[in-house]
Design a protein around this motif. Structure first.
Motif, PDB file in Angstrom:
ATOM      1  N   SER A 190     -48.535   3.613 -37.089  1.00 52.29           N
ATOM      2  CA  SER A 190     -47.424   4.860 -36.328  1.00 52.29           C
ATOM      3  C   SER A 190     -47.534   4.842 -34.914  1.00 52.29           C
ATOM      4  O   SER A 190     -46.581   5.271 -34.389  1.00 52.29           O
ATOM      5  CB  SER A 190     -48.210   6.168 -37.209  1.00 52.29           C
ATOM      6  N   ILE A 191     -48.774   4.867 -34.333  1.00 54.18           N
ATOM      7  CA  ILE A 191     -49.068   4.430 -32.837  1.00 54.18           C
ATOM      8  C   ILE A 191     -47.609   3.873 -32.381  1.00 54.18           C
ATOM      9  O   ILE A 191     -47.235   4.229 -31.377  1.00 54.18           O
ATOM     10  CB  ILE A 191     -50.259   4.366 -32.382  1.00 54.18           C
ATOM     11  N   ARG A 192     -47.887   2.585 -32.813  1.00 51.25           N
ATOM     12  CA  ARG A 192     -46.927   1.529 -32.471  1.00 51.25           C
ATOM     13  C   ARG A 192     -45.286   1.850 -32.434  1.00 51.25           C
ATOM     14  O   ARG A 192     -44.492   1.841 -31.554  1.00 51.25           O
ATOM     15  CB  ARG A 192     -46.924   0.326 -33.219  1.00 51.25           C
ATOM     16  N   ARG A 193     -45.189   2.549 -33.704  1.00 49.18           N
ATOM     17  CA  ARG A 193     -43.743   3.144 -33.876  1.00 49.18           C
ATOM     18  C   ARG A 193     -43.273   4.322 -32.873  1.00 49.18           C
ATOM     19  O   ARG A 193     -42.020   4.226 -32.729  1.00 49.18           O
ATOM     20  CB  ARG A 193     -43.559   3.802 -35.390  1.00 49.18           C
ATOM     21  N   ASN A 194     -44.424   5.002 -32.470  1.00 47.81           N
ATOM     22  CA  ASN A 194     -44.057   5.938 -31.270  1.00 47.81           C
ATOM     23  C   ASN A 194     -44.114   5.475 -29.890  1.00 47.81           C
ATOM     24  O   ASN A 194     -43.827   6.328 -28.997  1.00 47.81           O
ATOM     25  CB  ASN A 194     -45.319   7.032 -31.605  1.00 47.81           C
ATOM     26  N   GLY A 195     -43.864   4.072 -29.991  1.00 50.63           N
ATOM     27  CA  GLY A 195     -43.754   3.496 -28.514  1.00 50.63           C
ATOM     28  C   GLY A 195     -45.047   3.436 -27.643  1.00 50.63           C
ATOM     29  O   GLY A 195     -45.078   3.332 -26.530  1.00 50.63           O
ATOM     30  N   LYS A 196     -46.301   3.757 -28.480  1.00 47.67           N
ATOM     31  CA  LYS A 196     -47.686   3.721 -27.818  1.00 47.67           C
ATOM     32  C   LYS A 196     -48.325   2.369 -28.217  1.00 47.67           C
ATOM     33  O   LYS A 196     -48.026   1.903 -28.804  1.00 47.67           O
ATOM     34  CB  LYS A 196     -48.336   4.867 -27.942  1.00 47.67           C
ATOM     35  N   LYS A 197     -49.364   2.082 -27.429  1.00 44.79           N
ATOM     36  CA  LYS A 197     -50.043   0.955 -27.590  1.00 44.79           C
ATOM     37  C   LYS A 197     -51.251   1.120 -28.125  1.00 44.79           C
ATOM     38  O   LYS A 197     -52.150   1.811 -27.390  1.00 44.79           O
ATOM     39  CB  LYS A 197     -50.163  -0.067 -26.137  1.00 44.79           C
ATOM     40  N   ALA A 198     -51.644   0.466 -29.297  1.00 44.29           N
ATOM     41  CA  ALA A 198     -52.835   0.901 -29.977  1.00 44.29           C
ATOM     42  C   ALA A 198     -53.627  -0.673 -30.036  1.00 44.29           C
ATOM     43  O   ALA A 198     -52.767  -1.527 -30.593  1.00 44.29           O
ATOM     44  CB  ALA A 198     -52.751   1.120 -31.251  1.00 44.29           C
ATOM     45  N   LEU A 199     -54.736  -0.629 -29.759  1.00 42.84           N
ATOM     46  CA  LEU A 199     -55.674  -2.043 -30.191  1.00 42.84           C
ATOM     47  C   LEU A 199     -56.382  -1.463 -31.319  1.00 42.84           C
ATOM     48  O   LEU A 199     -57.391  -0.777 -31.350  1.00 42.84           O
ATOM     49  CB  LEU A 199     -56.457  -2.401 -28.977  1.00 42.84           C
ATOM     50  N   TYR A 200     -56.174  -2.282 -32.780  1.00 48.79           N
ATOM     51  CA  TYR A 200     -56.817  -2.134 -33.770  1.00 48.79           C
ATOM     52  C   TYR A 200     -57.762  -3.417 -33.926  1.00 48.79           C
ATOM     53  O   TYR A 200     -57.401  -4.456 -33.954  1.00 48.79           O
ATOM     54  CB  TYR A 200     -55.778  -2.106 -34.989  1.00 48.79           C
ATOM     55  N   LEU A 201     -59.059  -2.987 -34.110  1.00 51.35           N
ATOM     56  CA  LEU A 201     -60.254  -4.080 -34.161  1.00 51.35           C
ATOM     57  C   LEU A 201     -60.967  -3.605 -35.463  1.00 51.35           C
ATOM     58  O   LEU A 201     -61.248  -2.505 -35.700  1.00 51.35           O
ATOM     59  CB  LEU A 201     -61.296  -3.933 -32.950  1.00 51.35           C
ATOM     60  N   THR A 202     -61.483  -4.648 -36.032  1.00 53.87           N
ATOM     61  CA  THR A 202     -62.446  -4.449 -36.995  1.00 53.87           C
ATOM     62  C   THR A 202     -63.771  -4.813 -36.369  1.00 53.87           C
ATOM     63  O   THR A 202     -63.879  -5.635 -35.468  1.00 53.87           O
ATOM     64  CB  THR A 202     -62.304  -5.317 -38.255  1.00 53.87           C
ATOM     65  N   ALA A 203     -64.765  -4.330 -36.799  1.00 54.77           N
ATOM     66  CA  ALA A 203     -66.043  -4.942 -36.313  1.00 54.77           C
ATOM     67  C   ALA A 203     -66.451  -6.227 -36.120  1.00 54.77           C
ATOM     68  O   ALA A 203     -67.236  -6.921 -35.269  1.00 54.77           O
ATOM     69  CB  ALA A 203     -67.353  -4.001 -36.826  1.00 54.77           C
ATOM     70  N   GLU A 204     -66.071  -6.965 -37.567  1.00 62.62           N
ATOM     71  CA  GLU A 204     -66.169  -8.336 -37.527  1.00 62.62           C
ATOM     72  C   GLU A 204     -65.454  -9.157 -36.495  1.00 62.62           C
ATOM     73  O   GLU A 204     -65.892 -10.113 -35.835  1.00 62.62           O
ATOM     74  CB  GLU A 204     -65.789  -8.818 -39.046  1.00 62.62           C
ATOM     75  N   HIS A 205     -64.108  -8.783 -36.350  1.00 61.62           N
ATOM     76  CA  HIS A 205     -63.364  -9.441 -35.195  1.00 61.62           C
ATOM     77  C   HIS A 205     -63.948  -9.248 -33.843  1.00 61.62           C
ATOM     78  O   HIS A 205     -63.929 -10.037 -32.922  1.00 61.62           O
ATOM     79  CB  HIS A 205     -61.836  -9.007 -35.292  1.00 61.62           C
ATOM     80  N   PHE A 206     -64.393  -7.778 -33.778  1.00 62.45           N
ATOM     81  CA  PHE A 206     -64.979  -7.728 -32.278  1.00 62.45           C
ATOM     82  C   PHE A 206     -66.091  -8.550 -32.021  1.00 62.45           C
ATOM     83  O   PHE A 206     -66.331  -9.073 -30.836  1.00 62.45           O
ATOM     84  CB  PHE A 206     -65.491  -6.145 -32.417  1.00 62.45           C
ATOM     85  N   MET A 207     -67.091  -8.788 -32.853  1.00 64.67           N
ATOM     86  CA  MET A 207     -68.259  -9.396 -32.650  1.00 64.67           C
ATOM     87  C   MET A 207     -67.862 -10.999 -32.556  1.00 64.67           C
ATOM     88  O   MET A 207     -68.294 -11.737 -31.523  1.00 64.67           O
ATOM     89  CB  MET A 207     -69.291  -9.568 -33.775  1.00 64.67           C
ATOM     90  N   TYR A 208     -67.030 -11.580 -33.439  1.00 61.26           N
ATOM     91  CA  TYR A 208     -66.705 -12.791 -33.351  1.00 61.26           C
ATOM     92  C   TYR A 208     -65.394 -13.332 -32.615  1.00 61.26           C
ATOM     93  O   TYR A 208     -65.199 -14.597 -32.671  1.00 61.26           O
ATOM     94  CB  TYR A 208     -66.727 -13.541 -34.829  1.00 61.26           C
ATOM     95  N   ARG A 209     -64.798 -12.538 -31.802  1.00 55.57           N
ATOM     96  CA  ARG A 209     -63.870 -12.895 -31.061  1.00 55.57           C
ATOM     97  C   ARG A 209     -63.797 -12.173 -29.707  1.00 55.57           C
ATOM     98  O   ARG A 209     -63.917 -13.098 -28.768  1.00 55.57           O
ATOM     99  CB  ARG A 209     -62.331 -12.639 -31.645  1.00 55.57           C
ATOM    100  N   PHE A 210     -63.904 -11.147 -29.655  1.00 54.00           N
ATOM    101  CA  PHE A 210     -63.954 -10.307 -28.237  1.00 54.00           C
ATOM    102  C   PHE A 210     -65.380 -10.659 -27.621  1.00 54.00           C
ATOM    103  O   PHE A 210     -65.375 -11.142 -26.354  1.00 54.00           O
ATOM    104  CB  PHE A 210     -64.015  -8.845 -28.420  1.00 54.00           C
ATOM    105  N   VAL A 211     -66.558 -10.764 -28.146  1.00 58.56           N
ATOM    106  CA  VAL A 211     -67.863 -10.783 -27.705  1.00 58.56           C
ATOM    107  C   VAL A 211     -68.002 -12.434 -27.131  1.00 58.56           C
ATOM    108  O   VAL A 211     -68.584 -12.689 -25.989  1.00 58.56           O
ATOM    109  CB  VAL A 211     -69.323 -10.573 -28.525  1.00 58.56           C
ATOM    110  N   VAL A 212     -67.460 -13.493 -28.054  1.00 56.80           N
ATOM    111  CA  VAL A 212     -67.254 -14.933 -27.863  1.00 56.80           C
ATOM    112  C   VAL A 212     -66.637 -15.042 -26.519  1.00 56.80           C
ATOM    113  O   VAL A 212     -67.098 -15.693 -25.795  1.00 56.80           O
ATOM    114  CB  VAL A 212     -67.106 -15.682 -29.040  1.00 56.80           C
ATOM    115  N   ALA A 213     -65.452 -14.341 -26.579  1.00 53.66           N
ATOM    116  CA  ALA A 213     -64.677 -14.533 -25.352  1.00 53.66           C
ATOM    117  C   ALA A 213     -65.203 -13.923 -24.073  1.00 53.66           C
ATOM    118  O   ALA A 213     -65.342 -14.450 -23.003  1.00 53.66           O
ATOM    119  CB  ALA A 213     -63.424 -13.906 -25.638  1.00 53.66           C
ATOM    120  N   LEU A 214     -65.834 -12.700 -24.190  1.00 57.32           N
ATOM    121  CA  LEU A 214     -66.654 -12.124 -23.088  1.00 57.32           C
ATOM    122  C   LEU A 214     -67.799 -13.012 -22.713  1.00 57.32           C
ATOM    123  O   LEU A 214     -68.065 -13.089 -21.260  1.00 57.32           O
ATOM    124  CB  LEU A 214     -67.239 -10.918 -23.430  1.00 57.32           C
ATOM    125  N   ASN A 215     -68.507 -13.452 -23.283  1.00 54.31           N
ATOM    126  CA  ASN A 215     -69.420 -14.582 -23.092  1.00 54.31           C
ATOM    127  C   ASN A 215     -68.947 -15.812 -22.455  1.00 54.31           C
ATOM    128  O   ASN A 215     -69.818 -16.376 -21.607  1.00 54.31           O
ATOM    129  CB  ASN A 215     -70.377 -15.177 -24.261  1.00 54.31           C
TER     130      ASN A 215
END
Length: 473
Positions: A190-215
């Motif tokens: 709904s946020i996207r349809r309203n023209g706003k930017k939303a970053l949706y993350l699961t905890a699993e993706h956060f740990m194994y994509r975000f944190v790996v990239a940050l490292n």
């Protein structure tokens, strides 16, 4: 173990795991395991993510092996792998051996030159912000409203439409399978349809994509992205087990809130029960905390009717009688996801038998689901009795204000087990242990949780206590 029996034996192992661990744990960790093969004494299983593989290896591999050995004495090892793209791409997209070989070689060459961390992070951020990680079926329109979820639904809609800036962060708590993921994905869409930017993350993706990239020194990319989004939406935050992941999430949370941008978080625990530092728990509690309650009979019936209508779009001859719908709605109560499981079984029956199941056949088809629902809950009094007897102290001492170590440690163990093995809230557990404050229970749970990984003997002792408690309930 013959090839014809392998899948049957795996199904029996899964049933034993389900019965041993309960619906919530089984659904969270075991529902997505696939049997691959049995060879030379080794059972090979696969899971969809590295996170799931590591978690199961750390916490449940010996348990799975034990159940397999009950089914087949020749089983010696369990191997877990992450299901990759190589086999599916090679088989599904190439019709002959030569082209399959070329496809595999191309994939292998690509694997030798992994993308830069910034590229990995940017790719996932792009997917997460353009909605490709969202389930299109999860919308506000398909979320059925009832008294048990009306407050949470209204709060999410208000946040999406920015009707109230006081609800920041918005924290949604619910047991597994009650619809919190549906609600968060509907919000992000709904946020996207309203023209706003939303970053949706699961905890699993956060740990194994975000944190790996940050490292890998991609922190500048993350800061750039956070500066460009309006909403941060994080699901199943209780699964952020690693310290690095919790630290990075805390940084993201503080950055978003300090700049007045909206955060929406979902968990199966309340903020004060999460294993974060005190400041992060305080900030998560500082906006609005709403709970998705257990579904009532009317909501469950509406969900089942909606599921039948959805299935009929693809299978027009499929139907379920009103009597069967009422039976399922009155029997499957613990999770909304369980209703979908029952309906999937009815559809499978319809496909195999060429007709809809009768009432008696419906009962037989979902009898194991009902057995799980009707399992007698574990009582705190039973936990107290077993722990007191094991450590040779009086139950009255456990409930007293005595601070001797011979009493304090068993009391903390009993509180930990009460939190792990019963659905009782922290305040309620505290009341059952001599009217103690919920923070005392939380402290006990955290202390025992920290002790377990470093002390295998203590860990085995607690598993033995759990077995005695289950046997005594």
């Amino acid at each position: 173990m013959s090839g014809d029996n392998e899948s049957l034996e795996w199904n029996r192992v899964k049933k034993q795991l389900h019965a041993e661990l309960g619906d919530d744990v089984f659904t969270s960790w075991f529902a997505r395991i696939d049997f691959e093969e049995f060879q030379d004494g080794t059972v090979r299983l696969s899971v969809p993510t590295q996170f799931l593989k590591q978690w199961i290896q750390k916490h449940y591999q010996n348990q799975i092996l034990g159940f397999w050995k009950r089914e087949c004495e020749t089983v010696q090892n369990i191997e877990l792998s992450v299901r990759g793209a190589v086999r599916s791409v090679a088989v599904a997209l190439t019709p002959n051996t030569q082209s399959r070989r070329a496809a595999v070689q191309k994939i292998a060459q690509t694997a030798k030159s992994p993308p830069k961390a910034d590229d990995v992070l940017s790719k996932y951020i792009t997917d997460a912000m353009d909605g490709s990680v969202l389930d299109p079926r999860s919308s506000f329109g398909s979320f059925l409203e009832s008294a048990s979820n009306r407050t949470a639904l209204t709060a999410v809609k208000n946040v999406v439409l920015k009707k109230d800036d006081l609800f920041n962060p918005l924290f949604i708590q619910a047991a597994t399978g009650m619809g919190k993921t549906h609600l968060l994905q509907a919000a992000a869409a709904s946020i996207r349809r309203n023209g706003k930017k939303a970053l949706y993350l699961t905890a699993e993706h956060f740990m194994y994509r975000f944190v790996v990239a940050l490292n890998s020194r991609a922190a500048s990319t993350l800061r750039h992205v956070l500066n460009s989004i309006d909403y941060l939406v994080v699901d199943d935050i209780q699964f952020l087990h690693e310290k690095k992941a919790r630290t990075e999430f805390s940084h993201m949370l503080n950055l978003m809130l300090d700049e007045g941008r909206q955060v929406i978080v979902a968990s199966d625990r309340l903020p004060l029960e999460l294993d974060f530092d005190e400041r992060t728990r305080s900030r998560l509690s500082g906006g609005l905390v709403v709970q998705l309650g257990e579904s009532d009979f009317g909501l469950r019936t509406d969900i089942l009717v909606s599921q039948v209508a959805e299935i009929r779009k693809s299978y027009p001859s499929f139907d379920v009688s009103e009597d069967v719908l009422r039976y399922v709605a009155s029997s499957v109560k613990s999770t909304i996801r369980g209703l979908g499981g029952a309906m999937n079984r009815f559809l499978a029956f319809h496909q195999l038998m060429g007709r809809v199941p009768t009432y008696a056949e419906a009962e037989e088809t979902i009898k194991d689901l009902i057995a799980v629902e009707e399992a007698q809950p574990i009582k705190i009094a039973v936990i107290q009795r077993i722990v007191s007897r094991h450590y040779e102290i009086a139950r009255s001492d456990m409930l007293s204000r005595r601070r001797a170590r011979v009493v304090v440690l068993p009391r903390q163990i009993a509180m930990y087990l009460a939190k792990e093995m019963t659905p009782r809230s922290l305040p309620e557990i505290g009341r059952r242990f001599g009217n103690r404050d919920h923070t005392t229970v939380l402290h006990a749970h955290r202390k025992i949780s920290r002790m377990l990984p470093d002390d295998p003997t203590f860990s085995r002792e607690l598993e033995s206590l759990k077995e005695m408690i289950r046997a005594a309930k």
